[in-house]
Design an enzyme around this catalytic site. Structure first.
Site, PDB file in Angstrom:
ATOM      1  N   HIS A  48     -38.406   5.026  16.070  1.00 55.21           N
ATOM      2  CA  HIS A  48     -38.705   3.911  14.512  1.00 55.21           C
ATOM      3  C   HIS A  48     -37.433   4.071  13.602  1.00 55.21           C
ATOM      4  CE1 HIS A  48     -37.709   8.768  14.413  1.00 55.21           C
ATOM      5  NE2 HIS A  48     -37.826   8.579  12.640  1.00 55.21           N
ATOM      6  N   GLU A 104     -47.396  19.764  20.876  1.00 52.76           N
ATOM      7  CA  GLU A 104     -46.805  20.774  20.769  1.00 52.76           C
ATOM      8  C   GLU A 104     -47.873  22.437  22.402  1.00 52.76           C
ATOM      9  OE1 GLU A 104     -44.218  22.703  18.800  1.00 52.76           O
ATOM     10  OE2 GLU A 104     -42.674  21.537  19.000  1.00 52.76           O
TER      11      GLU A 104
END
Length: 437
Positions: A121, A315
């Protein structure tokens, strides 16, 4: 009457003389003092000479061969962002000027293609340097550009990606939020695309734009095919510790493109299918069969749906699925095995590492050049994180060290355009003499 006529004639004479004198003065001031050659009309301005590359720092020289003999490495692969943003380049010129490797460097690597998912990004120059470090023509690369990235950035990445037959943009772009479900969805979008690829990739690795490789492509292939990992997925993690259970037991909401907030007092139901939730890293190395399982399995889809209002679901999602017996290549209770990332966490200072020589951001070290000995001595596949603006010397040095290693391991002749720097009083023969070693 005669007197009037005389006055009129005198006035006209003076006016004429004044006009002549002013004209002469004007013409003299407009003429150049020295003749100049004629310039062609409609000529485009000549491009400015690119600024010279930074010389390697004194700390870096310890990792570069030849410098102990007083020789210097002359870098010439640093203008990556400028090459993309100026536009108008043919792909063949761009690939050459970016020093991209264009031939498989060994049969071993050619026969074991890898897939990469790269989410980016910002930091265009850093992304380009990451891509050229991991790029090999036998592999395949899916690039996910955050939908909120500047249009100029998106266009530059699109231009670069279009120059490679085995590199493409994700078919669907997410507006990614840190610790949000959108980050997990970005990887899944690329997985969906990669599952359709005609390239017979064997394992997929995910990266972010601030990663950089430590292992060469050959070392990655050998690590993936090692006895421990040949048919296994690599998702380091353990059963979810008590201190992390709030992430999945309480509902969270993703504030579009901004942050993740906890919904006050709202608890989640238990995970589907009585699954034991695990906690680990967001980074992985997954078999192609496991990717197909993730995309098609009802169990995987149910876990994904349940994870949408959790905190940082990437995660727990991969490592939880990898601890299911039905999952291809699963690694039940594998713990933190699998050396995917070299990361200096603030809370591990003094135990796992000797402190951050750059600066901490969100408790993760942004590496400085003095962190390189620790990085290079690790057996990890990649290092995280780097910033090109704050500590550029660290990336310069690691990139050159890595390219030297890659070319030294090659079993094919080295093309001059693959060199990111040349050793003074030397040439590509430095690498060609060791090809096949």
């Amino acid at each position: 009457m005669c007197q009037l006529e005389g006055t009129k004639c005198s006035f006209l004479l003076c006016l004429g003389m004044s006009i002549i004198i002013c004209s002469v003065i004007y013409l003299r001031t407009r003429m150049p003092t020295e003749p100049r050659p004629l310039e062609p009309q409609h000529q485009d301005p000549q491009p400015l000479e690119p600024p010279s590359c930074r010389p390697f720092s004194a700390e870096c020289k310890a990792f570069l061969p030849g410098t102990e003999k007083g020789q210097e490495w002359d870098p010439h692969g640093c203008q990556v962002e400028r090459l993309l943003l100026k536009g108008g380049l043919q792909c063949s010129d761009l690939i050459r000027d970016l020093h991209v490797i264009t031939t498989p460097l060994s049969h071993e690597e050619e026969n074991y293609p890898l897939a990469f998912i790269v989410t980016v990004h910002k930091e265009l120059g850093l992304f380009v340097r990451l891509l050229r470090a991991i790029y090999m023509p036998q592999n395949v690369y899916c690039i996910h550009v955050d939908a909120k990235a500047p249009l100029e950035y998106q266009e530059a990445v699109r231009q670069l990606v279009s120059c490679f037959r085995n590199t493409f943009l994700s078919s669907r772009s997410e507006t990614v939020t840190y610790a949000g479900f959108s980050r997990l969805q970005a990887d899944l979008n690329c997985m969906t695309d990669l599952a359709k690829s005609e390239i017979g990739w064997r394992k997929v690795v995910n990266l972010c734009g601030q990663d950089f490789p430590i292992m060469s492509n050959l070392e990655l292939v050998r690590y993936m095919q090692s006895k421990e990992w040949r048919d296994r997925n690599m998702t380091p993690g353990v059963k979810q510790p008590t201190s992390f259970r709030h992430r999945t037991q309480l509902q969270h909401i993703e504030i579009f493109g901004s942050h993740v907030a906890r919904k006050l007092g709202l608890k989640k139901g238990p995970p589907p299918h009585n699954l034991q939730v695990y906690f680990g890293t967001a980074y992985y190395a997954l078999t192609r069969a496991f990717v197909n399982f993730v995309l098609k399995s009802t169990l995987a889809r149910d876990l994904l749906e349940w994870s949408k209002d959790t905190y940082s679901p990437d995660e727990h999602y991969w490592v939880t699925l990898n601890n299911i017996k039905e999952a291809p290549g699963s690694h039940i209770d594998g713990g933190w095995a699998g050396d995917i990332r070299a990361i200096k966490w603030r809370d591990q200072e003094g135990r796992a590492h000797n402190g951050c020589k750059g600066r901490y951001v969100r408790d993760i070290c942004i590496y400085g050049v003095e962190d390189l000995p620790w990085i290079i001595n690790k057996s990890s596949m990649f290092a995280n994180k780097f910033e090109s603006n704050t500590f550029p010397e660290a990336l310069d040095c690691l990139e050159q060290w890595h390219r030297n290693k890659v070319l030294h391991q090659a079993t094919v002749p080295i093309e001059p355009s693959w060199l990111l720097a040349t050793l003074s009083n030397s040439s590509s023969s430095y690498f060609n003499s060791s090809a096949g070693a």
